[in-house]
Write a protein that holds these residues in place. Structure first.
Motif, mmCIF file in Angstrom:
data_model
loop_
_atom_site.group_PDB
_atom_site.id
_atom_site.type_symbol
_atom_site.label_atom_id
_atom_site.label_comp_id
_atom_site.label_asym_id
_atom_site.label_seq_id
_atom_site.Cartn_x
_atom_site.Cartn_y
_atom_site.Cartn_z
ATOM 1 N N ASP A 133 0.845 -1.207 0.000
ATOM 2 C CA ASP A 133 0.000 0.000 0.000
ATOM 3 C C ASP A 133 0.875 1.250 0.000
ATOM 4 N N LEU A 134 1.829 1.263 0.921
ATOM 5 C CA LEU A 134 2.665 2.458 1.077
ATOM 6 C C LEU A 134 3.496 2.705 -0.181
ATOM 7 N N ALA A 135 4.017 1.621 -0.776
ATOM 8 C CA ALA A 135 4.821 1.761 -1.994
ATOM 9 C C ALA A 135 3.963 2.309 -3.134
ATOM 10 N N ARG A 136 2.757 1.787 -3.255
ATOM 11 C CA ARG A 136 1.886 2.171 -4.366
ATOM 12 C C ARG A 136 1.507 3.652 -4.329
ATOM 13 N N SER A 137 1.522 4.225 -3.153
ATOM 14 C CA SER A 137 1.162 5.642 -3.047
ATOM 15 C C SER A 137 2.221 6.549 -3.672
ATOM 16 N N GLY A 138 3.417 5.984 -3.914
ATOM 17 C CA GLY A 138 4.481 6.793 -4.491
ATOM 18 C C GLY A 138 5.190 7.654 -3.466
ATOM 19 N N HIS A 145 -4.995 -2.729 5.542
ATOM 20 C CA HIS A 145 -5.232 -1.450 4.853
ATOM 21 C C HIS A 145 -5.485 -0.328 5.866
ATOM 22 N N HIS A 146 -6.193 -0.679 6.946
ATOM 23 C CA HIS A 146 -6.488 0.301 7.988
ATOM 24 C C HIS A 146 -5.182 0.790 8.633
ATOM 25 N N ILE A 147 -4.277 -0.153 8.912
ATOM 26 C CA ILE A 147 -2.982 0.204 9.502
ATOM 27 C C ILE A 147 -2.181 1.078 8.530
ATOM 28 N N ALA A 148 -2.208 0.721 7.226
ATOM 29 C CA ALA A 148 -1.504 1.535 6.226
ATOM 30 C C ALA A 148 -2.070 2.958 6.195
ATOM 31 N N ASP A 149 -3.406 3.066 6.288
ATOM 32 C CA ASP A 149 -4.035 4.395 6.337
ATOM 33 C C ASP A 149 -3.568 5.175 7.560
ATOM 34 N N THR A 150 -3.449 4.484 8.685
ATOM 35 C CA THR A 150 -3.014 5.120 9.928
ATOM 36 C C THR A 150 -1.591 5.662 9.798
ATOM 37 N N ILE A 151 -0.718 4.852 9.217
ATOM 38 C CA ILE A 151 0.675 5.266 9.020
ATOM 39 C C ILE A 151 0.745 6.464 8.073
ATOM 40 N N TYR A 152 0.002 6.346 6.966
ATOM 41 C CA TYR A 152 -0.010 7.403 5.944
ATOM 42 C C TYR A 152 -0.457 8.723 6.560
ATOM 43 N N GLU A 153 -1.534 8.674 7.333
ATOM 44 C CA GLU A 153 -2.088 9.897 7.903
ATOM 45 C C GLU A 153 -1.169 10.475 8.991
ATOM 46 N N GLU A 154 -0.570 9.577 9.786
ATOM 47 C CA GLU A 154 0.340 10.038 10.844
ATOM 48 C C GLU A 154 1.543 10.772 10.242
ATOM 49 N N LEU A 166 1.942 11.894 6.882
ATOM 50 C CA LEU A 166 1.700 12.891 5.829
ATOM 51 C C LEU A 166 0.603 13.888 6.189
ATOM 52 N N GLU A 167 -0.087 13.631 7.277
ATOM 53 C CA GLU A 167 -1.131 14.526 7.769
ATOM 54 C C GLU A 167 -2.291 14.727 6.804
ATOM 55 N N VAL A 168 -2.522 13.738 5.953
ATOM 56 C CA VAL A 168 -3.761 13.675 5.168
ATOM 57 C C VAL A 168 -4.255 12.232 5.228
ATOM 58 N N PRO A 169 -5.582 12.040 5.108
ATOM 59 C CA PRO A 169 -6.100 10.663 5.155
ATOM 60 C C PRO A 169 -5.557 9.821 4.007
ATOM 61 N N GLY A 170 -5.328 8.553 4.255
ATOM 62 C CA GLY A 170 -4.923 7.634 3.197
ATOM 63 C C GLY A 170 -6.142 7.177 2.398
ATOM 64 N N PHE A 171 -5.904 6.328 1.378
ATOM 65 C CA PHE A 171 -7.015 5.853 0.541
ATOM 66 C C PHE A 171 -6.993 4.338 0.399
ATOM 67 N N PHE A 172 -6.339 3.662 1.361
ATOM 68 C CA PHE A 172 -6.133 2.224 1.176
ATOM 69 C C PHE A 172 -7.379 1.396 1.474
ATOM 70 N N PRO A 175 -9.679 9.758 -16.383
ATOM 71 C CA PRO A 175 -8.963 10.038 -15.138
ATOM 72 C C PRO A 175 -9.920 10.130 -13.959
ATOM 73 N N SER A 176 -9.427 9.721 -12.784
ATOM 74 C CA SER A 176 -10.257 9.776 -11.581
ATOM 75 C C SER A 176 -9.344 10.034 -10.377
ATOM 76 N N PHE A 177 -9.608 11.125 -9.658
ATOM 77 C CA PHE A 177 -8.778 11.482 -8.513
ATOM 78 C C PHE A 177 -8.992 10.521 -7.345
ATOM 79 N N ALA A 178 -7.903 10.230 -6.619
ATOM 80 C CA ALA A 178 -8.032 9.571 -5.316
ATOM 81 C C ALA A 178 -8.774 10.529 -4.389
ATOM 82 N N PRO A 179 -9.505 9.979 -3.402
ATOM 83 C CA PRO A 179 -10.297 10.867 -2.538
ATOM 84 C C PRO A 179 -9.451 11.854 -1.731
#
Lengths: 179, 445
Positions: free
Chosen positions: B70-75, B153-162, B164-170, B389-393
């Protein structure tokens, strides 16, 4: 009546109706010869069909030499005007529809894969409308005609170059009722 | 640097990324995700395999791998490969920070799974700052049997948000259309899968074309176009129950549905007057309001986040371009795309500051981003037949469809910050049939 039609009529009478012709003329010329046995009526019904340039008989729809058998016209990229080479086909169908009030036609408009899908739905419809306009102007009634656009969703060829694209940019003339 | 130079540079970067990915092969009927190596802009992180202390044998979900992918795919993250993890701690006292500093990772994720399939699992995870040697987050997640993947996915979202300070999309999903077979034997499906392409489920199957899936803002419903009755019509389907309603079946085109931000209205395209115009339907009364009135093709409306403005495609200037118009119906549509021959099919970023669109010439269609304030455009895909094209949330990635030969591909490209500047990561979803028209769901509510 054109010369072609005349020639074809003569040919039909000579070939298909030879028996009838001799039956009508024989008694006057020579009564001494025995009358030939009448041949059976032809199985194929050809009544009223006058050949490849007859645009009013339903037989024309299945005669590969008749323009009525051509029921797909093609368009240029992102264009919806009917090109001159396809006008004759549309006028043949307009003649047919004018002569056969029960006939119903759906004009199916299509686009190639380039460009966005919803825009291509619009483009397919525009092509259908453009064909409908010509049919309408040449005698088909508006209640005989409808347009449906499939955009790029129903390609006849699926390669990604002009050889396929040109076959996919089309309007198909689909008879839902023939007479 | 001029805009053209910028476009060229970005395009080259993407072409290189595509070349790296060309070794991917497709398996039958399965979506395959390929992740390209992240570039320098991505944050180094290590997700250590979680210790299995639960009853029974570990299930098929490798949680740390799901999180890492998940984290890798976010770039935006560059996870440390498993083979480089010479130590694999799962509890805080076991962590040797010096080692992870030497491995040049900034963050470390460790965890342990306890419980049993019958009583449910507990997953204890820690996100550690390697430089300071402190725990940033320590959490316990509960999961039922079969729920470990979602929890990952929930844990990946938690890491991403912690971090990067924006919600993840996993934990979001994607909808898309597939077409299998040729000619009259084509069958179409509207599919819904997890954001990483797993768990693909058909929610509609038809012998006639399906297109233009659009999510409701609460992610509970999908609007789409179906040709099942011979002509196009629009349905809205409840995802959980499969129940659906037909909301538009007029003469001519019924297309391009788009939910308003409050979910109460649907923008759509109807050609009942003879050519395509934009309308807004109030979903409770089904009353229609006509927004555009022009002989041109007007279609593909999308809403700005204020719920007051629509951006749409129109060829009123001769070629398709994007325009915007107020939904109140007063005021003339204003052209918003200023460069290029062909600009269509907008997707609005969640904050409304940018639109993603299809930009091209007769031979080459790519995904571009346009800043709504400066009107500057940046090409972010490599063509030649990219679309939808479709934006991530969270606005950080754009998902789109493209073609590799006769194969359909869904790709996601980072479009924000340092990750976007290098275009270092890219996700691909392949399938044997045609796969197209991806729509990224909003965050689930």
């Amino acid at each position: 009546m054109t010369n072609v039609t005349r020639t074809v009529l003569v040919a039909l009478i000579t070939l298909g109706l030879a028996a009838c012709a001799s039956k009508e003329t024989a008694p006057v010329e020579d009564t001494s010869t025995p009358e030939p046995m009448p041949e059976p009526e032809p199985v194929v019904e050809t009544t009223g069909y006058q050949g490849p340039t007859d645009y009013t008989s339903k037989e024309g729809l299945d005669d590969p030499r008749n323009l009525l058998s051509k029921r797909v016209i093609y368009f240029d990229f992102d264009k919806s005007n009917v090109k001159p080479e396809y006008r004759e086909i549309l006028s043949a169908h307009a003649t047919y529809m004018a002569a056969n009030g029960g006939a119903r036609v759906t004009l199916e408009g299509h686009a190639d894969e380039r460009g966005t899908r919803e825009y291509n739905l619009g483009l397919g419809e525009r092509r259908g409308n453009s064909a409908m306009g010509l049919l309408d102007a040449q005698g088909a009634a508006s209640n005989q005609l409808s347009v449906v656009s499939y955009g790029e969703e129903r390609p006849v060829s699926t390669c990604s170059n002009e050889s396929c694209w040109s076959r996919n940019r089309r309007v198909e003339i689909v008879y839902t009722r023939v007479q | 640097m001029t805009v053209m130079q910028l476009c060229l540079r970005v395009t080259l970067a993407v072409t290189l990324a595509a070349a790296l990915m060309s070794s991917a092969a497709a398996r039958d009927d399965e979506l395959i995700i390929q992740i390209t190596p992240a570039g320098e802009a991505a944050t180094p992180i290590a997700v250590v395999p979680f210790l299995w202390s639960a009853a029974g044998v570990p299930g098929e979900t490798d949680m740390s791998k799901v999180i890492s992918d998940d984290l890798a795919r976010s770039g935006q993250f560059n996870p440390l490969p498993l083979r480089d993890m010479v130590e694999r701690p799962s509890r805080l006292p076991d962590v040797n920070y010096g080692l992870w500093r030497r491995l040049e990772v900034n963050y470390l994720v460790i965890g342990e799974i306890t419980g049993s399939p019958l009583d449910g699992y507990e997953i204890r995870m820690h996100l550690l700052d390697v430089v300071s040697g402190e725990a940033l987050t320590s959490l316990v997640f509960g999961a039922r049997a079969g729920g470990l993947r979602y929890t990952a996915h929930h844990i990946a979202d938690t890491i991403y948000e912690e971090l990067l300070e924006v919600p993840g999309f996993f934990r979001t999903r994607i909808a898309y259309i597939t077409a299998e077979g040729e000619g009259d034997n084509t069958s179409y499906s509207l599919m819904v899968a997890d954001a990483d392409g797993f768990n693909p489920q058909p929610i509609v199957r038809s012998r006639e074309p399906l297109l233009s899936p659009a999510w409701s803002p609460d992610a509970s419903r999908l609007a789409y176009v179906s040709f099942e009755q011979g002509n196009s019509s629009i349905f809205i389907q409840e995802l959980a129950t499969g129940q659906r309603e037909q909301v538009a079946r007029f003469r001519g085109i019924n297309g391009a549905p788009s939910f308003s931000p409050d979910g109460r209205r649907l923008a759509l395209t109807l050609s009942r007057t003879g050519n395509p115009e934009i309308y807004v339907m109030d979903l409770s009364s089904r009353r229609l309001r006509q927004i555009t009135n022009h002989w041109a093709i007007d279609t593909e409306p999308v809403w700005a986040p204020d719920g007051q403005t629509l951006v749409f495609t129109s060829d009123r200037g001769g070629k398709p371009q994007l325009y915007q118009v107020s939904v109140s119906g007063d005021g003339k549509p204003q052209r918003v795309t200023r460069q290029g021959d062909y600009n269509a099919r907008a997707s609005m970023s969640p904050s409304g500051d940018r639109v993603a669109l299809v930009s091209g010439t007769a031979e080459d269609y790519r995904i571009a981003l346009m800043d709504r304030e400066t009107y500057l455009m940046q090409i972010v895909s490599d063509g030649p037949l990219d679309e939808s094209p479709s934006f991530a949330p969270n606005g950080r990635m754009v998902l789109y469809a493209s073609r590799r030969g006769q194969q359909g591909v869904l790709s996601a490209v980072p479009v924000y910050g340092a990750a976007a500047a290098g275009h270092t990561a890219h996700q691909l979803i392949y399938s044997d049939g045609h796969i197209r028209e991806p729509a990224w769901s909003p965050l689930r509510q």
